[in-house]
Design a protein around this motif. Structure first.
Motif, PDB file in Angstrom:
ATOM      1  N   TRP A  36       0.829  -1.203   0.000  1.00 53.01           N
ATOM      2  CA  TRP A  36       0.000   0.000   0.000  1.00 53.01           C
ATOM      3  C   TRP A  36       0.860   1.249   0.000  1.00 53.01           C
ATOM      4  O   TRP A  36       1.769   1.374   0.823  1.00 53.01           O
ATOM      5  CB  TRP A  36      -0.918   0.012   1.234  1.00 53.01           C
ATOM      6  N   HIS A  37       0.570   2.167  -0.927  1.00 56.28           N
ATOM      7  CA  HIS A  37       1.249   3.468  -0.935  1.00 56.28           C
ATOM      8  C   HIS A  37       0.267   4.552  -0.499  1.00 56.28           C
ATOM      9  O   HIS A  37      -0.726   4.797  -1.166  1.00 56.28           O
ATOM     10  CB  HIS A  37       1.777   3.794  -2.343  1.00 56.28           C
ATOM     11  N   SER A  38       0.577   5.191   0.628  1.00 57.26           N
ATOM     12  CA  SER A  38      -0.266   6.293   1.123  1.00 57.26           C
ATOM     13  C   SER A  38       0.136   7.568   0.412  1.00 57.26           C
ATOM     14  O   SER A  38       1.311   7.907   0.402  1.00 57.26           O
ATOM     15  CB  SER A  38       0.007   6.530   2.608  1.00 57.26           C
ATOM     16  N   SER A  39      -0.817   8.304  -0.115  1.00 54.06           N
ATOM     17  CA  SER A  39      -0.426   9.592  -0.701  1.00 54.06           C
ATOM     18  C   SER A  39      -0.283  10.604   0.426  1.00 54.06           C
ATOM     19  O   SER A  39      -0.969  10.538   1.446  1.00 54.06           O
ATOM     20  CB  SER A  39      -1.452  10.058  -1.737  1.00 54.06           C
ATOM     21  N   CYS A  40       0.642  11.535   0.219  1.00 55.77           N
ATOM     22  CA  CYS A  40       0.939  12.540   1.249  1.00 55.77           C
ATOM     23  C   CYS A  40      -0.302  13.336   1.623  1.00 55.77           C
ATOM     24  O   CYS A  40      -0.571  13.592   2.785  1.00 55.77           O
ATOM     25  CB  CYS A  40       2.019  13.482   0.750  1.00 55.77           C
ATOM     26  N   LEU A  69       5.099  -1.047   3.245  1.00 53.84           N
ATOM     27  CA  LEU A  69       6.361  -0.454   2.794  1.00 53.84           C
ATOM     28  C   LEU A  69       7.197  -0.051   4.007  1.00 53.84           C
ATOM     29  O   LEU A  69       6.674   0.254   5.067  1.00 53.84           O
ATOM     30  CB  LEU A  69       6.088   0.798   1.950  1.00 53.84           C
ATOM     31  N   LYS A  70       8.491  -0.018   3.797  1.00 56.87           N
ATOM     32  CA  LYS A  70       9.393   0.403   4.869  1.00 56.87           C
ATOM     33  C   LYS A  70       9.225   1.907   5.130  1.00 56.87           C
ATOM     34  O   LYS A  70       9.267   2.361   6.257  1.00 56.87           O
ATOM     35  CB  LYS A  70      10.830   0.084   4.433  1.00 56.87           C
ATOM     36  N   ARG A  71       9.068   2.662   4.067  1.00 57.33           N
ATOM     37  CA  ARG A  71       8.898   4.117   4.220  1.00 57.33           C
ATOM     38  C   ARG A  71       7.549   4.531   3.664  1.00 57.33           C
ATOM     39  O   ARG A  71       7.468   5.284   2.689  1.00 57.33           O
ATOM     40  CB  ARG A  71       9.996   4.854   3.455  1.00 57.33           C
ATOM     41  N   GLU A  72       6.520   4.049   4.300  1.00 59.22           N
ATOM     42  CA  GLU A  72       5.180   4.293   3.783  1.00 59.22           C
ATOM     43  C   GLU A  72       4.833   5.779   3.762  1.00 59.22           C
ATOM     44  O   GLU A  72       4.114   6.246   2.893  1.00 59.22           O
ATOM     45  CB  GLU A  72       4.166   3.537   4.640  1.00 59.22           C
ATOM     46  N   ARG A  73       5.348   6.521   4.713  1.00 57.59           N
ATOM     47  CA  ARG A  73       4.953   7.928   4.828  1.00 57.59           C
ATOM     48  C   ARG A  73       5.792   8.861   3.961  1.00 57.59           C
ATOM     49  O   ARG A  73       5.610  10.062   3.997  1.00 57.59           O
ATOM     50  CB  ARG A  73       4.999   8.375   6.289  1.00 57.59           C
ATOM     51  N   GLU A  74       6.738   8.317   3.208  1.00 61.72           N
ATOM     52  CA  GLU A  74       7.589   9.189   2.403  1.00 61.72           C
ATOM     53  C   GLU A  74       6.992   9.417   1.020  1.00 61.72           C
ATOM     54  O   GLU A  74       6.504   8.495   0.379  1.00 61.72           O
ATOM     55  CB  GLU A  74       8.990   8.580   2.265  1.00 61.72           C
ATOM     56  N   CYS A  93      12.323  20.199   9.847  1.00 64.68           N
ATOM     57  CA  CYS A  93      11.727  20.232   8.502  1.00 64.68           C
ATOM     58  C   CYS A  93      12.698  19.674   7.474  1.00 64.68           C
ATOM     59  O   CYS A  93      12.302  18.949   6.572  1.00 64.68           O
ATOM     60  CB  CYS A  93      11.264  21.634   8.145  1.00 64.68           C
ATOM     61  N   MET A  94      14.003  20.008   7.625  1.00 63.66           N
ATOM     62  CA  MET A  94      14.940  19.459   6.632  1.00 63.66           C
ATOM     63  C   MET A  94      15.202  17.985   6.877  1.00 63.66           C
ATOM     64  O   MET A  94      15.342  17.204   5.946  1.00 63.66           O
ATOM     65  CB  MET A  94      16.216  20.299   6.527  1.00 63.66           C
ATOM     66  N   ASN A  95      15.225  17.579   8.146  1.00 66.04           N
ATOM     67  CA  ASN A  95      15.447  16.163   8.438  1.00 66.04           C
ATOM     68  C   ASN A  95      14.357  15.285   7.829  1.00 66.04           C
ATOM     69  O   ASN A  95      14.585  14.111   7.548  1.00 66.04           O
ATOM     70  CB  ASN A  95      15.485  15.923   9.952  1.00 66.04           C
ATOM     71  N   HIS A  96      13.164  15.844   7.677  1.00 63.55           N
ATOM     72  CA  HIS A  96      12.036  15.060   7.175  1.00 63.55           C
ATOM     73  C   HIS A  96      11.718  15.362   5.719  1.00 63.55           C
ATOM     74  O   HIS A  96      10.741  14.846   5.184  1.00 63.55           O
ATOM     75  CB  HIS A  96      10.797  15.316   8.036  1.00 63.55           C
ATOM     76  N   CYS A  97      12.517  16.198   5.077  1.00 65.75           N
ATOM     77  CA  CYS A  97      12.193  16.623   3.718  1.00 65.75           C
ATOM     78  C   CYS A  97      12.749  15.637   2.691  1.00 65.75           C
ATOM     79  O   CYS A  97      13.950  15.412   2.637  1.00 65.75           O
ATOM     80  CB  CYS A  97      12.765  18.012   3.443  1.00 65.75           C
ATOM     81  N   SER A 104       7.626  19.040  -3.332  1.00 61.64           N
ATOM     82  CA  SER A 104       6.467  18.308  -3.849  1.00 61.64           C
ATOM     83  C   SER A 104       5.223  18.624  -3.025  1.00 61.64           C
ATOM     84  O   SER A 104       4.183  18.020  -3.239  1.00 61.64           O
ATOM     85  CB  SER A 104       6.747  16.806  -3.839  1.00 61.64           C
ATOM     86  N   LEU A 105       5.346  19.547  -2.082  1.00 61.16           N
ATOM     87  CA  LEU A 105       4.244  19.915  -1.176  1.00 61.16           C
ATOM     88  C   LEU A 105       3.703  18.689  -0.444  1.00 61.16           C
ATOM     89  O   LEU A 105       2.505  18.543  -0.246  1.00 61.16           O
ATOM     90  CB  LEU A 105       3.115  20.628  -1.940  1.00 61.16           C
ATOM     91  N   CYS A 106       4.627  17.820  -0.042  1.00 59.46           N
ATOM     92  CA  CYS A 106       4.189  16.581   0.607  1.00 59.46           C
ATOM     93  C   CYS A 106       3.741  16.814   2.040  1.00 59.46           C
ATOM     94  O   CYS A 106       3.151  15.943   2.658  1.00 59.46           O
ATOM     95  CB  CYS A 106       5.288  15.523   0.551  1.00 59.46           C
ATOM     96  N   ASN A 107       4.095  17.987   2.585  1.00 58.03           N
ATOM     97  CA  ASN A 107       3.650  18.339   3.943  1.00 58.03           C
ATOM     98  C   ASN A 107       4.344  17.582   5.072  1.00 58.03           C
ATOM     99  O   ASN A 107       3.922  17.661   6.221  1.00 58.03           O
ATOM    100  CB  ASN A 107       2.126  18.164   4.101  1.00 58.03           C
ATOM    101  N   ALA A 108       5.399  16.835   4.756  1.00 58.24           N
ATOM    102  CA  ALA A 108       6.116  16.136   5.836  1.00 58.24           C
ATOM    103  C   ALA A 108       6.686  17.148   6.830  1.00 58.24           C
ATOM    104  O   ALA A 108       6.700  16.910   8.035  1.00 58.24           O
ATOM    105  CB  ALA A 108       7.224  15.267   5.250  1.00 58.24           C
ATOM    106  N   CYS A 109       7.141  18.288   6.319  1.00 55.04           N
ATOM    107  CA  CYS A 109       7.697  19.335   7.189  1.00 55.04           C
ATOM    108  C   CYS A 109       6.622  19.939   8.083  1.00 55.04           C
ATOM    109  O   CYS A 109       6.862  20.224   9.256  1.00 55.04           O
ATOM    110  CB  CYS A 109       8.359  20.429   6.347  1.00 55.04           C
ATOM    111  N   VAL A 110       5.442  20.118   7.507  1.00 62.69           N
ATOM    112  CA  VAL A 110       4.343  20.727   8.260  1.00 62.69           C
ATOM    113  C   VAL A 110       3.972  19.836   9.446  1.00 62.69           C
ATOM    114  O   VAL A 110       3.687  20.306  10.543  1.00 62.69           O
ATOM    115  CB  VAL A 110       3.126  20.924   7.333  1.00 62.69           C
TER     116      VAL A 110
END
Lengths: 256, 473, 217
Positions: free
Chosen positions: A143-147, A174-179, B314-318, B359-365
C-alpha cells in the motif's frame, strides 16, 4: 475525516472523478462508482466537471484556480456528499477552497461544498462500513499512502481496513510508507530529476516487499510510480509491479 | 537568478552524498520520533510552543523595546541593524574599538546570513568557527549544509583526510574520538587567546533581558565566558515575552532537532561580568538584525515564518533535502525553512525558485514544532513570484513569471470551466494518444525523470459513465 | 539618515496586528514524577549521556571527593574559596594526594594555569531536574563560571532533596523571573559532547570530558 460529514448512509452522492482518473485511469473511477452503486447508493456524476484546480493553485496562479474551483462548486450544488477517489484532490477541495475564496461573497457556498467533500476510502469505511466478499486468488499486495490523503484529509487506517476485509489478500507494508513518491503535481516536471530520485527509492521499497500489486488511493502517485517502473523494465532494471487504484482492486476482487 | 536546479542535479549524481544524507536523516527522524512517542503530549506542547511564538510576534515591537531596556539595565549594550551590512559594520566597530584580532565563534546561523567571517577577514580579523561541525567545514572552505549539523554531508573518512592535511602534525585517523581530540587541542588554545567571542541567540527574554543559548559541545559557553568581549547576534524574531516561555521552547527545539531530551548546556546570559566576579566577559553586546524580517512581518501570513525556532526538523524530514543535500540550496538556511525564508530575505529574483523545490508533501508541516504552515507559505511565495504587484511584501514580486506559463494556466482555466472543451480534450487525448510523440512540452520533462510517458485512456471517465447511464444531476 | 532602531520599530508598528493569544501551560504543569522516583530518573537520564554518579553524605563529601580523585588519578581540583562548598573543601581537604587549587583571582591573570594546569573543577548546584536529567548552576563571584567549563573534569554536588520535576517547574518554584538573574545561569546535563562527525557520539569536545555528580545525603 471531513468535519461536518454525516456518518449515516446517504441515498445519493456526487462523484468527482478527478482529471487524472478521467484521462488516464478511468477504470479506477468506474470501479468506484460500481462499488457505490452496489451498496444501493444513487451516484450522480455531473458531466460538466473537470479538475479540482490544484495544479494552478500550487503553481501560484490562484485566479485561474479559483475560476475552476467555482465552476465545480456551482456544479455540485445539491446537499449531497461529494465522494472523491483521491486524497489530494479531496484535500484541495476540502481544505484549500475556503482559503482560496477568503473575503469573497461566494465563500459560504464554497464552505458548504468543502464540508461535503469526502475521500473515497473514508466514505467506504466510516460511512458505509463496506462489507467485502473476496472472490480472488490469494495475493500479496503493498500500500502506498499519498501525502495529501494522510496529511490533509487525515486518511489513516481506512484503506488498510478495506484490504483486511479481503480474506485472500495479504498486505506487506512499505518500509517508508509515509515518504513522498516524488509526484507533487507540477513538481514532477519542474524538477524531474529530483522527482525521479524519489520515485526510484519508492520503487525499490515496493519491490522489496515482494508484492504482486501496489495499491494507492491516488492516481497521481500511481502514474509516477508506474511510469518509473515501466522505464526500469525497458532498461532491464527490474520488473513492473502492477499499480492499481484501490477502488479498481476492490471491485475486481469482489465482482467475481 | 538562482541555480538550485543545476546544483541539485549535480548533487543527485553523487552517490556518496546521497547515502551520507539518507543515513543521517534516517537517524535523526527515528531519534525525534522516539522522543515524541506520546501523541497527546506532543499535541499540547506544540500548541503551547506555537502560542508562545505567536504571542511574542503579536507584541513584537513592544517586546523588542522591553528586551532592549532590560538588557541595558543589566549592562548588555544593544545595537540595531536593518541590513547585514549594518550588522557587520557594528561588529567590526566593536572589535576594532578593543583592538581585537581574533574572534572565536559559537554557532550562529544569523552570522552565516551576514557572511560575517569573510567580511571580518577582509578587515584583517580572524573569525574562527569553534562548533566542531562548523570548524570542519571552515577548514574545507565550505558552507554549512544543515542548520544544526553543518558538516552532515561529510563522512569520517573525508574529515580524517581533511584534518591530516590541514592540522599541523595531525596523523590520518578515522577514529572519531581521536579526531574530536585534535579539534579540542587546536581550539582550546584559541579560546584562551581570543580577543572576542561571538554567539547567536536561541531565545531572548524581554522580561529579564536574558539571552538563552543551547548547545552540547561547550564551545558556546567558552565563546561567551572566556574572551573579554562577547557579541551576540540575533534576528529580531528571537524575542520571547517571559522566562517561563523558554522551557517549553527548549524542549520542542532539542527534541525536534536531534532527538535529545535536552542539550548538554542551556546557557542563560543576563549580564557581563559583575563587580567582584572573576570571569565572564567585561562587555556584552547584543546586535538585533532585521534583514527583511520586518517586511515579512507586515504580512500576516508571511509573518508566520518568524515563528521558526531553527530546529531543522523540517529538513530532516524533507524528501527533497534528503536527496539533494544542503549545498544545492546555496543558502544559509536550506530545506523547507530555507525555501520559505530565503525568498523573503533575499528576494524573489535571487531565491524565488526555491519555493518550487517541493512536492508539497507536507512532511515538514507535520513535524514543525511551532506549526508553521510551510506548504501554504510555499504556495503563497510561488504566487508572489508569478505576479508583480506594487504593494507586495516581498522583493521583486513577479520575478519568476513566465509569459508562456501564465498563458498556459489561462488556457487551462478556460478549458476546465467549459464542459464542452474539457470533454473534447478528453476525447482527443484518448483518440490521438497512439499518434502522440513520445516527448513534447511537459511530457519531455516528465521523461527526464526516467519515466515512460503516461498513456491517455481511449475512453475518458466522462464517456464511460455517460455510456453506463450514470445520472448527470 | 533615520536611525535603524526607529525604522525597524516603526515598520513593525505599522503592521496589522491582532490580539496576543494566550498560552495553555497545563502540559508543563502536568509533568510529574513522584519525589521518591526523581533521583532515579535524573540518574538514568544523565548516565545515558555518560555522567558518573557517586553517593556520599553532606558531612563527608570533601573527604570522599579527595579519595575519589586519588583513586581516579586526578591530580588537582579548582574550587571557589568564597563559596560554602569551597570553604568546606578548603577546611577539610586531607593532606597529600590531589591538590586543591583556589580560584581566587580573575581568570585573566590565570588563564594558562586554568586551561592547562588543573584537572578538575568543583561546583555546587541549586538542584536537579528529573525530566531531562539536568543540574541547575548559578555561578557567582564566589563560584565562578569557568569551574564547570574549563577543567577536563567537572565535579558537581547535588542535594537529593532539591530535585524538581521539570525545568519549567524549577524556574517557577525558585521564582527566577522575580529575582535578579545571575550573569550566567546554567543547566548542565552531562559532559561536553558532539555528534558532528558522522553522528557518532564523542565526549569532551570543548568542555569537560567527564561530569562527576556527588549525591550528598
Amino acid at each position: 475525516m471531513s468535519g461536518s460529514m454525516a456518518t449515516t448512509k446517504p441515498s445519493t452522492v456526487y462523484f468527482f472523478g478527478t482529471c487524472i482518473i478521467d484521462l488516464v485511469y478511468p477504470q479506477a473511477g468506474l470501479s468506484a462508482v460500481n462499488l457505490l452503486e452496489r451498496e444501493g447508493i444513487r451516484v450522480v456524476f455531473p458531466q460538466g466537471q473537470s479538475c479540482c484546480g490544484q495544479p494552478a493553485y500550487n503553481c501560484g496562479y490562484p485566479d485561474e484556480a479559483r475560476a475552476v474551483a467555482r465552476h465545480q462548486v456551482e456544479l455540485f450544488h445539491q446537499p449531497w456528499p461529494v465522494v472523491v477517489p483521491s486524497g489530494s484532490c479531496a484535500g484541495m477541495m476540502a481544505k484549500h477552497y475556503p482559503s482560496l475564496f477568503k473575503g469573497d461573497p461566494f465563500l459560504p457556498r464554497v464552505e458548504n461544498f468543502s464540508s461535503r467533500v469526502i475521500e473515497l476510502t473514508q466514505f467506504l469505511v466510516n460511512v458505509l462500513d463496506l462489507k467485502l466478499e473476496d472472490k480472488g486468488e490469494p495475493v500479496k499486495v503493498t500500500w502506498h499512502s499519498s501525502c495529501h490523503s494522510m496529511r490533509e484529509m487525515g486518511v489513516g487506517d481506512e484503506p488498510k481496513e478495506l484490504l483486511r476485509r479481503l480474506s485472500n489478500v495479504e498486505l506487506q507494508e512499505l518500509k517508508r510508507e509515509r515518504e513522498c513518491c516524488g509526484f507533487g503535481g507540477t513538481f514532477s516536471v519542474r524538477h524531474p530529476e529530483i522527482s525521479a530520485a524519489m520515485a526510484e527509492d519508492k520503487v525499490a521499497d515496493i519491490r522489496a516487499t515482494g508484492a504482486k500489486t501496489v495499491l494507492s488511493g491516488d492516481c497521481g502517485c500511481l502514474m509516477n510510480i508506474g511510469t518509473r517502473m515501466e522505464a526500469d523494465a525497458k532498461e532491464a532494471r527490474g520488473e513492473v509491479i502492477d499499480g492499481k487504484h484501490i477502488a479498481e482492486f476492490l471491485w475486481e476482487r469482489t465482482n467475481g | 537568478m538562482g541555480n538550485f536546479g543545476p546544483a541539485a542535479r549535480e548533487a543527485l549524481k553523487d552517490g556518496q552524498l546521497r547515502s551520507n544524507f539518507r543515513r543521517a536523516m534516517d537517524g535523526l527522524m527515528s531519534k525525534r520520533a522516539a522522543l515524541f512517542a506520546d501523541q497527546d503530549e506532543w499535541t499540547r506542547l506544540r500548541a503551547l510552543g506555537e502560542s508562545i511564538k505567536a504571542r511574542a510576534l503579536a507584541q513584537l515591537p513592544e517586546l523588542l523595546e522591553k528586551l532592549e531596556a532590560n538588557c541595558r539595565k543589566n549592562g548588555i549594550q544593544v545595537h540595531w541593524a536593518e541590513t547585514t551590512a549594518q550588522a557587520n559594520d557594528i561588529i567590526l566597530g566593536l572589535l576594532q574599538k578593543r583592538g581585537a584580532k581574533t574572534l572565536v565563534k559559537g554557532k550562529s546561523m544569523v552570522s552565516e546570513e551576514m557572511h560575517l567571517n569573510a567580511f571580518l577577514e577582509g578587515h584583517g580579523i580572524e573569525a574562527l568557527e569553534t562548533d566542531l561541525g562548523e570548524y570542519v567545514i571552515q577548514l574545507d572552505h565550505e558552507a554549512p549544509s544543515h542548520i544544526i549539523m553543518p558538516a552532515i554531508h561529510k563522512n569520517k573518512q573525508q574529515i580524517a583526510r581533511l584534518f591530516s592535511e590541514k592540522i599541523k602534525e595531525a596523523q590520518y585517523t578515522e577514529d572519531v574520538d581521536a579526531l574530536t581530540g585534535m579539534a579540542r587541542q587546536v581550539l582550546r588554545r584559541k579560546f584562551r587567546e581570543a580577543d572576542a567571542g561571538l554567539s547567536g541567540v536561541n531565545f531572548a527574554v524581554a522580561e529579564t533581558g536574558t539571552l538563552c543559548l543551547v548547545e552540547n559541545e561547550g564551545n558556546g559557553r567558552l565563546c561567551t565566558t572566556v574572551p573579554p568581549l562577547h557579541i551576540a547576534v540575533m534576528g529580531l524574531e528571537k524575542v520571547v515575552e517571559r522566562l517561563e516561555d523558554v522551557p517549553p521552547l527548549i524542549s520542542l527545539l532539542t527534541r525536534s532537532a536531534t532527538g535529545q531530551p535536552i542539550t548538554t548546556y542551556v546557557n542563560m546570559i543576563t549580564s557581563p561580568r559583575r563587580p567582584g566576579e572573576k570571569d565572564g566577559p567585561e562587555e556584552v553586546h547584543l546586535v538585533i538584525l532585521d534583514n527583511g524580517r520586518s517586511r515579512s512581518y507586515s504580512d500576516e501570513q508571511l509573518r508566520r515564518t518568524l515563528q521558526c525556532i531553527r530546529c531543522g526538523a523540517c529538513m530532516n524530514h524533507c524528501p527533497v533535502y534528503t536527496r539533494v543535500g544542503g549545498h544545492a540550496y546555496n543558502a544559509p538556511y536550506p530545506g523547507p525553512i530555507g525555501k520559505i525564508l530565503m525568498p523573503q530575505i533575499e528576494g524573489m529574483e535571487a531565491k524565488g525558485e526555491l519555493a518550487h523545490a517541493s512536492s508539497l508533501c507536507n512532511a515538514c508541516v507535520e513535524v514543525c514544532p511551532v506549526k508553521i504552515p510551510i506548504a501554504e507559505l510555499l504556495v503563497r511565495l510561488r504566487t508572489e513570484g508569478a505576479h508583480a504587484r506594487a504593494d507586495a511584501p516581498v522583493l521583486q514580486p513577479g520575478a519568476e513569471r513566465s509569459t508562456a506559463e501564465a498563458l498556459a494556466w489561462k488556457m487551462w482555466s478556460r478549458m476546465a470551466t467549459s464542459p464542452t472543451a474539457w470533454k473534447m480534450a478528453g476525447t482527443m487525448a484518448g483518440t490521438f494518444d497512439p499518434l502522440m510523440p513520445e516527448a513534447f512540452g511537459p511530457l519531455a520533462d516528465w521523461k527526464k525523470g526516467g519515466r515512460t510517458r503516461p498513456r491517455f485512456a481511449k475512453k475518458s471517465l466522462h464517456r464511460l459513465l455517460r455510456d453506463k447511464g450514470v445520472p448527470d444531476a | 539618515m533615520p536611525d535603524a532602531r526607529d525604522s525597524i520599530l516603526s515598520r513593525l508598528r505599522a503592521a496589522p496586528r491582532g490580539p496576543a493569544p494566550g498560552s495553555d501551560f497545563s502540559v508543563m504543569e502536568d509533568r510529574f514524577f513522584p519525589p521518591e522516583e526523581r533521583l532515579a530518573r535524573l540518574r538514568k537520564m544523565m548516565e545515558a549521556v555518560s555522567a558518573e554518579f557517586f553517593e556520599t553524605t553532606k558531612a563527608d563529601w570533601p573527604r570522599f571527593l579527595h579519595g575519589l580523585l586519588v583513586q581516579q588519578g586526578i591530580g588537582s581540583i579548582l574550587y571557589g574559596p568564597g563559596s560554602e562548598a569551597g570553604q568546606r573543601l578548603a577546611e577539610e581537604w586531607p593532606e597529600g594526594g590531589a591538590r586543591a587549587v583556589a580560584y581566587d583571582r580573575p581568570m585573566d591573570s590565570f588563564k594558562e594555569e586554568m586551561f592547562n594546569g588543573v584537572e578538575a573543577g568543583l561546583t555546587s548546584t541549586l538542584g536537579g531536574i528529573a525530566e531531562t536529567g539536568s543540574l541547575i548552576l548559578w555561578p557567582s563571584a564566589d563560584e565562578p563560571r569557568a569551574l564547570s567549563l574549563v577543567p577536563p573534569v567537572h565535579v558537581a554536588l547535588l542535594d537529593p532533596d532539591k530535585l524538581h520535576n521539570t525545568f519549567w517547574q524549577a524556574m517557577r518554584a525558585l521564582g527566577w523571573s522575580q529575582t535578579q538573574m545571575p550573569a550566567n545561569a546554567l543547566l548542565v546535563s552531562g559532559p561536553s559532547k558532539t555528534t558532528d562527525i558522522e553522528q557518532t557520539l564523542a565526549y569532551g569536545v570543548h568542555g569537560p570530558k567527564r561530569l562527576i555528580v556527588l549525591i550528598t545525603r
